[in-house]
Enzyme design. Structure first.
Site, PDB file in Angstrom:
ATOM      1  N   SER A  42     -14.503  -4.311 -10.846  1.00  0.00           N
ATOM      2  CA  SER A  42     -15.850  -4.881 -10.934  1.00  0.00           C
ATOM      3  C   SER A  42     -16.579  -4.462 -12.204  1.00  0.00           C
ATOM      4  O   SER A  42     -17.514  -5.130 -12.623  1.00  0.00           O
ATOM      5  CB  SER A  42     -16.677  -4.476  -9.710  1.00  0.00           C
ATOM      6  OG  SER A  42     -16.666  -3.082  -9.549  1.00  0.00           O
ATOM      7  N   ASP A  56       0.862  -1.176   0.000  1.00  0.00           N
ATOM      8  CA  ASP A  56       0.000   0.000   0.000  1.00  0.00           C
ATOM      9  C   ASP A  56       0.901   1.228   0.000  1.00  0.00           C
ATOM     10  O   ASP A  56       2.122   1.125   0.162  1.00  0.00           O
ATOM     11  CB  ASP A  56      -0.935  -0.001   1.216  1.00  0.00           C
ATOM     12  CG  ASP A  56      -2.218   0.779   0.942  1.00  0.00           C
ATOM     13  OD1 ASP A  56      -3.255   0.146   0.671  1.00  0.00           O
ATOM     14  OD2 ASP A  56      -2.175   2.019   0.976  1.00  0.00           O
ATOM     15  N   HIS A  98     -11.796 -10.575 -10.911  1.00  0.00           N
ATOM     16  CA  HIS A  98     -12.820  -9.905 -10.112  1.00  0.00           C
ATOM     17  C   HIS A  98     -13.264 -10.780  -8.940  1.00  0.00           C
ATOM     18  O   HIS A  98     -13.967 -11.773  -9.115  1.00  0.00           O
ATOM     19  CB  HIS A  98     -14.018  -9.555 -11.011  1.00  0.00           C
ATOM     20  CG  HIS A  98     -15.138  -8.890 -10.283  1.00  0.00           C
ATOM     21  ND1 HIS A  98     -16.446  -8.963 -10.706  1.00  0.00           N
ATOM     22  CD2 HIS A  98     -15.159  -8.128  -9.146  1.00  0.00           C
ATOM     23  CE1 HIS A  98     -17.217  -8.295  -9.860  1.00  0.00           C
ATOM     24  NE2 HIS A  98     -16.460  -7.787  -8.914  1.00  0.00           N
ATOM     25  N   GLU A 100     -11.642   2.010  -7.547  1.00  0.00           N
ATOM     26  CA  GLU A 100     -12.307   1.731  -8.830  1.00  0.00           C
ATOM     27  C   GLU A 100     -12.354   2.995  -9.692  1.00  0.00           C
ATOM     28  O   GLU A 100     -13.408   3.615  -9.888  1.00  0.00           O
ATOM     29  CB  GLU A 100     -13.721   1.173  -8.549  1.00  0.00           C
ATOM     30  CG  GLU A 100     -14.456   0.648  -9.755  1.00  0.00           C
ATOM     31  CD  GLU A 100     -13.986  -0.722 -10.245  1.00  0.00           C
ATOM     32  OE1 GLU A 100     -14.643  -1.268 -11.135  1.00  0.00           O
ATOM     33  OE2 GLU A 100     -12.962  -1.234  -9.757  1.00  0.00           O
ATOM     34  N   LYS A 144      -6.068   3.199 -11.646  1.00  0.00           N
ATOM     35  CA  LYS A 144      -5.681   1.816 -11.924  1.00  0.00           C
ATOM     36  C   LYS A 144      -4.611   1.753 -13.016  1.00  0.00           C
ATOM     37  O   LYS A 144      -3.632   1.006 -12.900  1.00  0.00           O
ATOM     38  CB  LYS A 144      -6.910   0.985 -12.332  1.00  0.00           C
ATOM     39  CG  LYS A 144      -7.801   0.596 -11.151  1.00  0.00           C
ATOM     40  CD  LYS A 144      -8.942  -0.303 -11.592  1.00  0.00           C
ATOM     41  CE  LYS A 144      -9.834  -0.707 -10.433  1.00  0.00           C
ATOM     42  NZ  LYS A 144      -9.205  -1.625  -9.471  1.00  0.00           N
ATOM     43  N   ASN A 204     -21.918  -8.197 -12.970  1.00  0.00           N
ATOM     44  CA  ASN A 204     -22.428  -6.838 -12.785  1.00  0.00           C
ATOM     45  C   ASN A 204     -23.220  -6.348 -13.989  1.00  0.00           C
ATOM     46  O   ASN A 204     -24.139  -5.545 -13.845  1.00  0.00           O
ATOM     47  CB  ASN A 204     -21.290  -5.878 -12.455  1.00  0.00           C
ATOM     48  CG  ASN A 204     -20.908  -5.956 -10.986  1.00  0.00           C
ATOM     49  OD1 ASN A 204     -21.757  -6.163 -10.131  1.00  0.00           O
ATOM     50  ND2 ASN A 204     -19.630  -5.825 -10.684  1.00  0.00           N
TER      51      ASN A 204
END
Length: 715
Positions: free
Chosen positions: A430, A344, A451, A403, A408, A501
């Site tokens: 997602s 992180d 995912h 997200e 990303k 989704n």
């Protein structure tokens, strides 16, 4: 050799003792298919006709005893007329009864697992000796049926009605010590002593040391319960089990009713009662759906296994972005044996990720499912870091940051520069297109989507997303890693929302339309829960997070504007703007309070109606059936489109994705099996009644063609 078939052999051991061995050629496990049953008939007749035989040991030539019936044969068998199915069942049961009635003692030597028909074979023996590592059980209720080879008759007469009800209604596997405790087996021995113990037991029975006839007799008679005991036992059990199973899963309660009906009969009449109830259950939609799910699951596992041939082993993994999701992924990887780096950008994220992993591990230790030493070993397999220092040895990296496509892409490009040329990069997104994210990479062939569903440790599904440039090696390695983590991977092709989704948001779209039409969301939740969903759409949206749902809806609207874009403000907009984000901040459709155990509990919040008032555009008369149709038609038609668009390869994968990913009611089998249960032509006609609701409710040309030709998704 006294008898030799493709599934069963009977050979002489010593002093008139023979071994009836199950060893189905060409298969890794033994199962009761037509061939095995026919050979058992012949083997029993051969033994019966040989006066020199003094005792029989039943064993397995494989690592497991018998896993049960061949489920693939159920589909065609269960289509037979009731009378024919009953007759076939009784004919099969006659084989087990004839084995039980042999004029010599019999011993079953149980290794590995003996499930369903496998255990029922053992119950027909006079004695049972079990390996200490073996497990036995009657899991048929998980397929919407109950034991049909004498399990409801012999087990209660052997271990008592209460114990038998618990075993049959729960459908779980039972360990050797538990089986011995209730009397389901007579002895438990070390695995390497099983053959010797079975031989000693049969010798003792032949010599008269053990009275096999006395052991056999209770299984042939009525249950030893008087009328009052029967009433107390069965009525209490029916009430409790009905509450546990619910109205959509009739098999557990039917099993109890069958044991009760047959309680005052001897074996043969009791078997007739069992056969009648078995056939009744076999014809239910729940059984057909659950058997279909089982077969779909087998197909899924077979497809995932096929990737093993080209997959590389992931010996060292990494996750980017700690937090709760990263911590969950790290826990899952390390607990299944793959060490993982957890990176992180700050200490807070690291602490959050480690706390999540530790919480899950402590929970397992507290429940006795893990030792403290194992917990320490798993924690040692998670290495927190703020740098890329050790990433040069990583085989696969899971990116699990916020997200947002730009974030990303930046993180993925950054990590690509720090890893080996053949390291696989996988994005836990997602909704965002994998092909879009791949544009930031120099080696897009090494990039896939992976995912996970939240919470990671509980949700069985992982969608592995193939982008435009993803290599088969990258896909295969990710599938293998997901399996190693204990997950069920489904490979899907890239599109906004992928499979799960993409299908879920039209369902939420139907929900939003209902709220805008003046239907109370609490009523919608109750109707959909009664339909079989684990939670209603309003509660589900609160759990997912209103902000997450809002973002996902926008991504889907951009990807499929013709049918998923709605220019009107909806309930999701109203709650999002009011900063009612769901469980995460204590207010969404419902309010949330901590109970005594600190668990979030939903409660009514009258103030939400004020927030929703501006997005209610009409007061429409809507029945409970309409509520189901507004939501389910949209979901089902989008599933059809995913199959037609090649996002998912097979109907089986589509249905399993929804059951594993969003909790689609298992007893309904999945969206495509649900269409089949209605009838494709009838479903198309039903959808046409709701055509005014918009393009989400318009059947595809191909589906109309299927309806016209009388086709279905599952033959």
């Amino acid at each position: 050799m006294i008898y030799e078939g493709k599934a069963i052999t009977v050979k002489a051991l010593e002093s008139g003792i023979v071994e009836l061995k199950f060893d189905l050629k060409g298969e890794s496990v033994n199962k009761f298919n037509r061939l095995t049953l026919n050979e058992l008939r012949q083997a029993v007749d051969t033994i019966k006709a040989d006066a020199s035989i003094k005792g029989v040991i039943v064993s397995s030539g494989k690592d497991v005893f018998i896993v049960g019936a061949d489920i693939t044969e159920f589909v065609d068998n269960f289509k037979l007329p009731d009378a024919e199915l009953v007759a076939g069942n009784l004919e099969a049961n006659k084989i087990f009864s004839d084995f039980e009635d042999l004029n010599v003692p019999t011993v079953a030597a149980i290794n590995g697992i003996a499930l369903g028909g496998g255990l029922e074979m053992c119950l027909a023996a006079d004695f049972r000796v079990m390996s200490a590592t073996a497990k036995i059980g009657l899991p048929e209720v998980k397929l919407g049926i109950y034991p049909g080879f004498g399990g409801t008759v012999r087990l209660p007469r052997l271990i008592g009605a209460d114990n038998a009800i618990e075993w049959i209604a729960a459908g779980k596997e039972n360990r050797a010590e538990d089986a011995l405790k209730v009397g389901a087996v007579d002895a438990v021995v070390a695995p390497d002593k099983l053959a010797e113990a079975a031989l000693n037991l049969i010798k003792g029975a032949i010599s008269g040391e053990f009275d096999y006839k006395a052991k056999r007799q209770p299984k042939l008679e009525k249950l030893k319960l008087n009328a009052i005991e029967q009433m107390m036992s069965f009525e209490t059990a029916k009430g409790f089990v009905a509450g546990q199973a619910g109205p959509n899963y009739p098999a557990p309660v039917e099993a109890i009713k069958t044991i009760q009906k047959a309680a005052n009969f001897g074996r043969d009449k009791a078997l007739e009662v069992e056969a009648a109830g078995f056939v009744k259950l076999a014809k239910t939609s729940a059984a057909q759906s659950l058997i279909g799910l089982f077969l779909n699951d087998q197909e899924l596992k077979k497809k995932a296994k096929a990737y093993d041939e080209i997959a590389r082993d992931v010996k060292q993994a990494a996750v980017l972005g700690a937090g709760i999701m990263g911590g969950g992924i790290a826990y899952q990887s390390a607990s299944k044996g793959t060490p993982i780096l957890m990176k992180d950008i700050n200490e807070h994220g690291i602490e959050q990720g480690l706390a999540e992993a530790a919480k899950l591990l402590v929970g397992r230790v507290d429940k006795g499912r893990m030792t403290a030493a194992k917990m320490a070993e798993v924690l040692n397999g998670i290495r927190p870091t703020l740098s890329y220092g050790d990433f040069g040895h990583v085989d696969l990296v899971v990116e699990a940051v916020v997200e947002n496509p730009k974030v990303k892409q930046a993180v993925l490009a950054e990590v690509e520069a720090q890893v080996k040329d053949d390291t696989i990069l996988a994005s836990n997104t997602s909704t965002i297109s994998i092909s879009l994210l791949a544009k930031a990479l120099k080696r897009p062939e090494n990039f896939v989507g992976m995912h996970f569903f939240n919470p990671v440790h509980m949700m069985p599904l992982v969608e592995v997303i193939r982008g435009e440039k993803s290599s088969e090696l990258a896909v295969a390695t990710t599938v293998a890693y997901a399996k190693k983590m204990g997950k069920n991977p489904i490979v899907v092709n890239d599109c906004p929302g992928f499979l799960v989704n993409r299908v879920l948001f039209p369902y939420f779209g139907g929900f939003a339309k209902l709220v805008s039409a003046g239907v109370d969301f609490v009523r919608i939740d109750k109707v959909m829960e009664k339909f079989g969903w684990p939670m209603g759409p309003a509660y589900l949206m609160d759990v997912v997070g209103i902000d997450t749902g809002h973002h996902g809806r926008d991504v889907m609207a951009e990807g499929f504007p013709d049918r998923m874009k709605d220019d009107r403000r909806s309930a999701i907009d109203a709650l999002y703007e009011a900063k009612r984000l769901g469980q995460k901040n204590g207010k969404g459709f419902y309010a949330y309070e901590a109970d005594k155990k600190g668990k979030q509990k939903k409660v009514a919040d009258p103030s939400v109606h004020e927030v929703l008032a501006p997005v209610i555009y009409e007061q429409r008369e809507v029945s409970d059936e309409d509520i189901i149709n507004w939501m389910m038609i949209a979901l089902c038609l989008e599933t059809v489109r995913c199959l037609e668009d090649g996002i998912v390869e097979t109907a089986a994968e589509a249905d399993m994705g929804l059951v594993y990913g969003i909790g689609f009611p298992p007893f309904r089998g999945g969206a495509l099996r649900y269409i089949d249960s209605i009838g494709v032509a009838e479903f198309v006609a039903l959808a046409d009644k709701y055509a005014d609701l918009g393009p989400l409710y318009h059947p595809t040309a191909k589906l109309r063609e299927m309806a016209k030709n009388g086709q279905s998704f599952f033959g």
